[in-house]
Scaffold this motif. Structure first.
Motif, PDB file in Angstrom:
ATOM      1  N   GLN A   1       0.831  -1.208   0.000  1.00  0.00           N
ATOM      2  CA  GLN A   1       0.000   0.000   0.000  1.00  0.00           C
ATOM      3  C   GLN A   1       0.864   1.256   0.000  1.00  0.00           C
TER       4      GLN A   1
ATOM      5  N   LEU B   1       0.809   3.845  -2.973  1.00  0.00           N
ATOM      6  CA  LEU B   1       0.309   5.188  -2.680  1.00  0.00           C
ATOM      7  C   LEU B   1       1.303   6.261  -3.075  1.00  0.00           C
TER       8      LEU B   1
ATOM      9  N   ARG C   1       0.189   9.188  -5.613  1.00  0.00           N
ATOM     10  CA  ARG C   1       0.140  10.598  -5.233  1.00  0.00           C
ATOM     11  C   ARG C   1       0.950  11.452  -6.185  1.00  0.00           C
TER      12      ARG C   1
ATOM     13  N   LEU D   1      -5.853   5.682  -4.516  1.00  0.00           N
ATOM     14  CA  LEU D   1      -5.748   4.225  -4.462  1.00  0.00           C
ATOM     15  C   LEU D   1      -6.922   3.652  -3.699  1.00  0.00           C
TER      16      LEU D   1
END
Lengths: 338, 338
Positions: free
Chosen positions: B80, B84, B88, B94
């Motif tokens: 994650q 992410l 970004r 996400l």
DNA sequence: AAACGGGCTGACAGCGCTGTCACTTTGTTT
DNA sequence: AAACAAAGTGACAGCGCTGTCAGCCCGTTT
């Protein structure tokens, strides 16, 4: 095959697109026969409503945001799982948003999330849930949110908490019951009120059992494994070391256990160790760790439920929920002075 | 104060809303002076483009989906985090989507995600990335996705892998170098090709060093702590137990260590133990675990980058990336026969 | 001086839904 | 049988953007 729209369904079912919309959104006041007819058309065309069109027209995203700044993977995953479970039930999505607590951009970043309509509301987890500035900003911006925190906030904003303090109290009492008189305590990170409050339970239990609070047995940790080990070093180097150490979380307790191993201290015969949280590591270390299990996923699920309720009707009363912890006694604790 | 729209900005800046759109989306062919004028208006009004309006008009969601069915919290969190970070950077969100591998709804569920326009593309993590049926479905539905997996897929679909096998080979060689001749191996869950492939490295290393592959030293695990402990029981009950055990992941290695503790086997003097993954537990147990660190976050970030590239231009060639693992020697391994 | 081409800008038509409100049908009351 | 209320349905105008395409203004070429 091109994607079907609501018009296609309406044409096939022989109704207006508004009626299709009603069926899709499970609104009342649609005749059962009409509903069936529309549903058949939906199935035939494998119609899926466009999320973005819905969002634009209805002015909400059907997405909730989960804010956290927490290094503990297992805690975060549990929160995510619980929040997701509730979100799915309600047809919402969950947007995860880890962030750094101390950055200047935090506030603008979070506000942008809502202003751009990417999320309809927020769930705050510790320690963010105890950041006065953040909470204040959200309140005054009128953004719906729910806090996951054991501490109340002065304004009337919804939260979900556990009986942390009580559990810490119970755990301390249990150690006393096992014959321990000198019980070391490792305090949590000062910025994490959720964790530091556990100290209060420890103090209360000592008092209740007529034991004096020996400040030399209380050391300041920072929630990490390494800080726990450091604290253990301090406590165990004393001429009169404690017979039990209660750490405010499992990571620090794991640090204590490692330090004890390195000093060839047998557990629990020579030292009892207790933690808090029941992270995966708690039962993967030797000896397995006595700890307190919080219903983290359930709390997160509850928080989402509260948020969704807030999003629907404007219930003015403070929604709040308190969940219960459970002590898990494993191998790391035992009778004192054996 | 009501939310500003693109029209408000256009009016204030004295340009058309299309020009504002160009500035917001960093499109070329806007005069610098115009850009500045528009930017000033944006700042003054604190304008934030509506995500849903953009999505509807542009026909994409600016959201990527992360699919996983993995009980290991630390792995998931790392994925994650990496994903992410890349998201970004590109202005994407996400959406996490844990799911059960064996349910019938899995396919419809995942397809719905894309059909409803909630995500533009998907990242698949092990073991989902090795589910032929799922991959096949996505390919034939023309859904952009990237696999996080050490195994290639027969069709030309993009993936990110590590040199798992090589690392397992190196680790086995290292154990041999330490004098171990009887090295137990715990195979991973058969459905997780990502994990089972590590066995190949073990076999290759034995062969390379002229050691016979003793099948009684190879036991089948299922990736969990408990299954690791169970396997250790089997291996250590033998009349001629191994002097080292290499488990296909850290959870199982932790199970081995616990079992050894309970049998009062000292590590690494009497038994060396090695794992794979470098999960947090690896350095929180005693003795700390020798293991292999994979750059999980970096892999996920890379996967997102590949997916985004795929989403933009239609690069027909197979994008793929291979990342390197690193062996971490800690306390749980040492010279044999001490 | 006319013709050309590229940089820059704007008008406008949707994208696929939902909210509003007006309308028709049905059932219930007197 | 008339009057009324409630349930059920549809017409339509947006929601706030982006894609398309036409057109303008330049400088550069013949």
């Amino acid at each position: 095959m091109v994607k079907a729209t609501i018009d296609d369904v309406a044409a096939l079912a022989g109704v207006s697109m508004k009626t299709v919309s009603r069926v899709v959104n499970k609104e009342p006041n649609v005749r059962a026969s009409t509903r069936d007819k529309v549903q058949a058309a939906i199935d035939e065309l494998a119609y899926r409503p466009s999320q973005s069109a819905r969002s634009l027209a209805a002015n909400r995203s059907y997405v909730l945001g989960l804010l956290y700044d927490n290094p503990s993977a297992s805690y975060v995953i549990d929160v995510q799982d619980g929040a997701l479970a509730s979100c799915r039930r309600a047809g919402y999505d969950l947007l995860i948003h880890p962030c750094k607590r101390d950055t200047v951009e935090l506030l603008t970043e979070v506000l942008a999330l809502v202003r751009q309509g990417r999320v309809d509301g927020l769930i705050l987890t510790p320690p963010l849930s105890d950041m006065t500035e953040l909470v204040q900003t959200l309140v005054s911006a009128g953004i719906p949110f729910v806090r996951l925190s054991p501490t109340e906030y002065k304004d009337a904003c919804p939260y979900v908490q556990t009986n942390d303090q009580e559990a810490a109290y119970d755990m301390t009492c249990r150690l006393i019951e096992l014959g321990h008189r000198r019980i070391g305590f490792i305090v949590g990170h000062p910025d994490h009120r959720a964790v530091t409050q556990r100290y209060t339970g420890y103090v209360a239990a000592l008092k209740e059992n007529d034991l004096v609070l020996d400040k030399s047995l209380v050391v300041q940790g920072y929630n990490s494994f390494d800080s726990g080990r450091e604290c253990a070093r301090e406590l165990l180097s004393s001429a009169t070391p404690p017979s039990a150490i209660f750490a405010s979380n499992d990571d620090m307790a794991a640090g204590v256990i490692i330090e004890a191993h390195h000093r060839s201290i047998t557990m629990p015969a020579e030292l009892s160790v207790a933690g808090f949280d029941d992270t995966p590591v708690a039962h993967q270390i030797y000896p397995s760790l006595t700890t307190v299990r919080q219903p983290i996923a359930e709390m997160a699920a509850k928080a989402v439920d509260l948020l969704l309720k807030q999003l629907k009707g404007k219930s003015v009363q403070i929604p709040a929920a308190i969940m219960s912890c459970r002590i898990l006694e494993r191998e790391s604790t035992g009778e004192a002075g054996r």
